[in-house]
Design a protein around this motif. Structure first.
Motif: not given
Length: 1258
Positions: A397, A470, A477-479
């Protein structure tokens, strides 16, 4: 000298100072004007006139700086005379003497001090005006407008705000120039103390508790004055002070407690900066004499877990048992086991959290926590459920701060810091990238399990862009991205190209820079540089397009060009041409082509050079031919001279020929030979023509006999020799190819006869005999030429002259041979192929900048003379001349006392760089010119100090190191008057859009404008006094209005109006403040029944954004609490049902938008829930009132619509007829009814009916 000069000369600012005197002396004295003992600088404002008997000095448009002591100094061999004059200029004061010192800085105040101005403007300083400005704002605020002394105490500053102060002196002539301070931050030199330790009880009774604590780790920079101890009863909500007197000790006995009650305590420290934060809350202590073990800890829970550990936390027990809390014990066991294991030391731990490590992976555990005091271990508190020792899985997050969701702006040279909170289990990998480019090597990346930070120091324009973050772990995965804008000068323009090169101009074009530096590009600057020079000169500094044509370039010159973009932060990076550009074009076509010779397999052509080489030297010529049997042209040969022989032709074939000139820019148009040519031999019978019959030659020398021979094909020549004393002919040579032959080995003194015969394929021709020749020595070689000189030089050629030899050696001089040598070289090189017949020659093909020397040989029939002495050396460069005259000046602008002119550079700089320009002006009716400036490097100049309404003309001269050019043509006449222009706004399309502002934020409306004279500016908003609500600032070119802490009432149309007497202009600007809406208006009750009411209303005057709907409320008139009829309706009308009959109600409405809910509308009038009474009325149209015609035997129906509340009763009547028996009567609520209130008053309607039969009407 006028006696008035003995007193102080008083002049008003803006007037002219005129000091003059009659002078006498023999010889005529030298005159000098001094100010403050120093010679005065020459400026346009100062005009000195001197004659033999008179001297004067005029200072135009004087200011306070022109006041002081002047001296007129006269000197000759008889002595020196000095006349002092004191001048006082009445003007506004100068700036106070700095620095403007800021001392005693606190969070809300500071002290300022300064010194009196050095120039008081000729009047006493009456007072000072002090202003302040927050550095985050543009507007200045008056602190005090009447300060009598040179110091002041400023109060009411906002803590941690950065301020700049300025002070201005005031005299009776006005407000002086301000003196500004350095920026300061309103912050105490010290801060409140840090937090003391948590209070702990050491002695407890039924009505008192003795507490102690440790001092804060930091006193904030100032000595701690006292402590504040507070308590709170567990059954209460208020904190109360424990100490009435000043508490300076680190312990205190709190008395007056209620027996059996639980209390908690906290303490804070105080110093000069104020009271620090309170400590953590103590345990609850019970005011009793006896002690018991503590209660169970509060709500123990698992905060985290991994494959080998579990983290726990808990709160303090509700009671400490009346004794000091020593700590906590944590125990654990596997779910399958019965044995509890202590995880803490036996004495416990003080903290309220613990991480238990070295657990078995995937094993399941139970945990519990106990508190300890002096009485022992209290009851345990179990952690709810069991915990498995496994890795906690959390998808990554990213928490972006609100500021990072906007564009992050950083000034060039500053530091970029992007701090972002992150989460994820297992700890995610962190990757920073820059979109559309690689991350700079200067980037520093930090990251932990809870945050990551990108730091770039000393940022530049190339650091602008989108930065992508990223996070990745096994859960996903979170960007996220952050847009960064570096406020800098622009980068270099893209795709800079040179197009359309002509002989005296080029066209440049480019694309805008990739990075505009965070500000709008206002213009471009185009510069050029000659290849022989190092410095660039400006072509234009105000190009607003992405292309520009550079005119008036020197033909054949080689130039470099460059361009840069400009924004509000300055000049950007230059884009330069990679290669030099030669200002030239393709040459003109060659001149007339002539056929010189033709054979069966070759053609010889000559042609005239092109009239113009296009500004670039001719490199070569292409000779092209086209056989008659083909329609294509092909290059047959390439030559460097205007002559060529085309060989390998097909005998008998017909050919067309044309010639093309080439320079480095390309090919010219072709020039054709007028007629086709047939490849064939031309046959001519051999013939000879003797020039002389007798030759004299000195014994031992060579004999050369030249005999012209003609014939086609070319004849074979053979020579025979016979001695005159013999009859036999001796063959000298049998195959002579030329028409001359040198006969050697002759005997000195003998006589000879020679004969020559031509030979072709048909045999020998007739012999041609010479006269008898006696071998003698008739002449020798000539002497050496003398006085070899270089008479003229350019960068491309040199002219050489010499004097013929004193002796020609007895034989006529046939010509001269010239050799040259570079000054730095060793070898002499022959210059001319053919003999030079004259005593002068032009030497071309010299290299620019090289130094040459020359020597000359004479040649006669005997041979070459010795070489002449070398000439003096000379360098191949153009002669330096004064420049040609500049162009006629043009008038760019004018005011009542100044005129601005501009001109273009001379066509020729004379071979030397233009150093600058001299500008002159005069009254149109005068003959004498005045020098405005001796030299300026610009092509534009403003002549000031002119007399209003007088006509002037102007002229310019160019200057290089050789001298000054001729004067330019005189400009058009121009009067020194204010240029009048209607006011106009200079805004872009963005300014015309509605400005959206959030509630509480500040906003500024800026409107650039133009106009002469400067227009007056007025800002208006309907029903608002902007002078009180807003801060308005206006300069000569821009006006702005700033609203602080905007509310919904600041929404609406703002109108700025310009007026300068020439015209007016208005600009409306819309602003919408996103706020909760205003209350709805005009709430009315439109319909009431015994159990319902219908309410209508109008939208708020200010919607604060788009209205989403309305909330409707109502209440009994005697109640205080409101009831919600509906949370949200989009309509402007709503019916509230379920009301109690005969009860009085009031109603109100609230508006709702995206920001929130408005205040309640004004309450409606009170209304009882009863049936509304209305007098009965018939609701019929005009047709109903006409007579109804009915045929006999038919039926008919009479219908009458009516209204009335309560519903009225209905009675139908017809004279002498009982309608109840004769007719069928039906009544509804809109026809007939009776309610509990009884019948209304009757309302009568007469309807005539005619029945067509023998019985008559009814």
């Amino acid at each position: 000298m006028d006696p008035k000069y003995k007193d102080v000369i008083v002049v008003n600012a803006g007037d002219n100072i005129v000091l003059d005197a009659d002078i006498h002396g023999k010889p005529t004295p030298d005159i000098q004007w001094l100010k403050e003992g120093k010679e005065m600088d020459k400026t346009l404002r100062i005009e000195v006139r001197i004659t033999q008997k008179y001297a004067s000095i005029t200072i135009k448009d004087c200011t306070r700086l022109d006041g002081g002591d002047y001296e007129l100094v006269l000197s000759n061999c008889g002595g020196t005379k000095t006349i002092p004059i004191t001048v006082k200029v009445l003007d506004r004061p100068g700036p106070p003497t700095g620095p403007l010192r800021v001392t005693g800085i606190m969070s809300d105040k500071c002290r300022l001090s300064w010194s009196e101005p050095l120039q008081n403007g000729g009047a006493n300083i009456s007072h000072y005006i002090l202003e302040k400005r927050e550095t985050s704002r543009l507007s200045w605020t008056v602190v005090d407008s009447n300060i009598p002394s040179v110091n002041y105490k400023v109060t009411k500053l906002l803590p941690d705000d950065e301020y700049i102060f300025r002070v201005m002196a005031v005299n009776k002539y006005g407000i002086g120039v301000p003196l500004e301070s350095e920026a300061i931050i309103a912050r105490n030199p010290y801060k409140p103390p840090s937090v003391p330790s948590t209070p702990e009880a050491s002695e407890i009774t039924k009505d008192s508790i003795t507490l102690s604590w440790n001092a804060p780790e930091s006193d904030g920079g100032a000595e701690i004055k006292c402590y504040h101890l507070e308590k709170r009863d567990k059954d209460g909500v208020r904190w109360t002070k424990c100490n009435r007197q000043k508490l300076t000790d680190l312990h205190f006995k709190v008395t007056g407690l209620l027996e059996g009650h639980f209390y908690e305590f906290h303490v804070s420290a105080e110093n000069e900066a104020g009271v620090g934060e309170f400590s953590d809350l103590s345990l609850f202590y019970r005011a009793i004499n006896a002690t018991t073990p503590p209660g169970p800890p509060h709500h123990p829970k698992v905060t985290d877990h991994t494959s080998s550990s579990v983290s726990l936390s808990w709160g303090k027990p509700a009671t400490n048992g009346g004794a000091y809390m020593k700590g906590y014990i944590v125990e654990m066991k596997e779910v399958s086991s019965e044995e509890w294991i202590i995880c803490t030391p036996p004495a416990g731990i003080q903290a309220t959290r613990l991480t238990v490590e070295s657990l078995k992976e995937n094993a399941e555990y139970n945990f519990r926590v106990c508190a300890i005091n002096s009485e022992g271990v209290g009851e345990p508190a179990d952690v709810h459920g069991s915990v498995t020792a496994s890795e906690k899985i959390e998808a990554p997050e990213i928490e972006l701060d609100a500021d990072l969701r906007k564009v992050v702006s950083v000034r060039a040279g500053g530091s970029l810091r992007l701090f972002i909170t992150i989460r994820g289990r297992p700890e995610p990998s962190v990757k920073w990238e820059k979109e559309d480019g690689t991350l700079t090597e200067r980037a520093q990346i930090e990251f932990t399990s809870s945050y990551t930070m990108l730091v770039i120091d000393n940022v530049n324009r190339f650091d602008s862009g989108k930065y992508n973050l990223t996070l990745e772990n096994k859960s996903g995965t979170k960007s996220a991205f952050v847009n960064v804008r570096v406020l800098d000068t622009p980068s270099s323009p893209q795709k800079f190209e040179v197009k359309d090169v002509k002989k005296d101009s080029v066209s440049l074009c480019w694309d805008p820079p990739l990075t505009d530096g965070g500000a709008k590009i206002t213009n471009y600057v185009v510069e050029k540089r000659e290849s022989t020079r190092k410095a660039y000169t400006t072509v234009t500094s105000n190009c607003t397009q992405t292309s520009f044509k550079v005119d008036e370039l020197q033909e054949g010159g080689i130039f470099y060009f460059r361009v840069c973009a400009v924004n509000e932060y300055g000049f950007g990076v230059m884009a330069e041409t990679k290669n030099p550009i030669k200002v030239a074009q393709v040459p003109m076509p060659p001149g007339k082509v002539t056929l010189v010779d033709v054979t069966k397999n070759s053609v010889t052509l000559t042609w005239v050079k092109p009239v113009h080489d296009g500004g670039s030297k001719i490199i070569c010529y292409n000779v092209e031919m086209q056989p008659k049997s083909s329609d294509k042209w092909g290059v047959s040969c390439t030559v460097k001279v205007p002559e060529a022989t085309v060989s390998n032709l097909t005998p008998g074939e017909t050919y067309s020929f044309r010639v093309i000139a080439l320079n480095e820019k390309g090919k010219s148009e072709p020039q054709e030979l007028g007629v086709p040519v047939v490849a064939k031999d031309i046959e001519i019978e051999p013939s000879v023509h003797l020039l002389f019959n007798t030759y004299s030659v000195k014994a031992g020398d060579d004999l050369t006999v030249e005999v012209p021979v003609r014939g086609r094909p070319k004849p074979v020549v053979s020579w025979k020799k016979d001695e005159t004393s013999r009859l036999a002919w001796t063959l000298v040579h049998g195959e002579v190819k030329t028409t001359t032959f040198k006969v050697t080995k002759l005997l000195k003194g003998n006589e000879y006869i020679f004969r020559v015969l031509a030979v072709n394929k048909f045999g020998l021709g007739e012999a041609l005999e010479s006269e008898m020749v006696k071998v003698t020595e008739p002449y020798t070689i000539p002497g050496a030429p003398t006085n070899v000189e270089i008479t003229s030089v350019t960068s491309e050629e040199m002219r050489l002259t010499w004097i013929k030899p004193a002796s020609d050696g007895g034989s006529e001089i046939l010509g001269y041979i010239i050799e040259r040598r570079e000054k730095s070289g060793l070898h002499w090189v022959r210059v001319n192929r053919d003999l030079v017949k004259d005593l002068t020659a032009v030497i071309s093909k010299v290299r620019r900048g090289c130094e040459y020397e020359f020597k000359v040989y004479a040649e006669n029939s005997a041979g070459l003379s010795p070489a002449s002495d070398p000439s003096p050396s000379a360098r191949a460069e153009d002669e330096l001349l004064v420049p040609s005259q500049p162009t006629k000046p043009k008038i760019l602008d004018h005011t009542k006392n100044s005129i601005t002119i501009a001109w273009k550079k001379p066509l020729s700089d004379g071979g030397a760089q233009i150093l600058g320009y001299s500008v002159k002006y005069k009254n149109s009716e005068d003959t004498e010119w005045n020098v405005a400036i001796q030299m300026t490097k610009s092509n534009e100049f403003t002549i000031s100090g002119l007399t209003t309404d007088v006509q002037y003309v102007f002229a310019v001269k160019a200057i290089n190191k050789v001298g000054v050019s001729e004067q330019s043509p005189v400009s058009e006449s121009q009067s020194a008057t204010e240029r009048k222009e209607e006011p106009v706004f200079d805004i872009d399309i963005e300014m015309r859009k509605t400005l959206i502002v959030k509630h509480g934020n500040s906003f500024t409306l800026t409107a650039p404008f133009k106009g002469k004279p400067m227009p007056s500016v007025t800002w208006n908003k309907e029903k608002v006094d902007l002078k009180a609500r807003a801060s308005i600032e206006t300069t000569e070119t821009c006006t702005s209005v700033t609203i602080e802490k905007a509310t919904r009432n600041d929404s609406g149309q703002y109108i700025v109006t310009l007026d300068n007497g020439v015209g007016t202009a208005s600009l409306p600007v819309m602003v919408k403040v996103l706020d909760t809406p205003g209350p709805p208006t005009n709430v009315k009750i439109t319909e009431v029944t015994k159990d319902s009411a219908t309410v209508t209303w109008e939208p708020p005057e200010n919607d604060g954004g788009d209205i989403l709907g309305y909330s409707v409320e109502y209440k009994n008139s005697e109640d205080t609490e409101w009831n919600v009829a509906i949370q949200m309706t989009k309509s402007n009308e709503f019916t509230i049902s379920g009301l109690t009959t005969d009860v009085q109600y009031v109603f109100a409405v609230k508006a709702i938008n995206k920001v929130g809910v408005s205040e309640q509308s004004p309450v409606s009038e009170s209304q009882s829930a009863t049936e509304r009474k209305e007098e009965p009325v018939f609701d019929i149209d005009i047709e109903m009132r006409k007579t109804l015609i009915v045929k006999h035997g038919n039926s008919f129906t009479l219908t009458a619509l009516f209204k009335g509340k309560p519903v009225p009763s209905v009675t139908w009547n017809k004279e002498e007829v009982d309608l109840k028996a004769r007719a069928s009567i039906e009544t509804t609520e809109t026809f007939r009814a009776e309610n509990h209130a009884g019948l209304s008053e009757p309302k009568e309607m007469i309807i005539p009916v005619v029945v067509k039969d023998q019985l008559g009407e009814c």
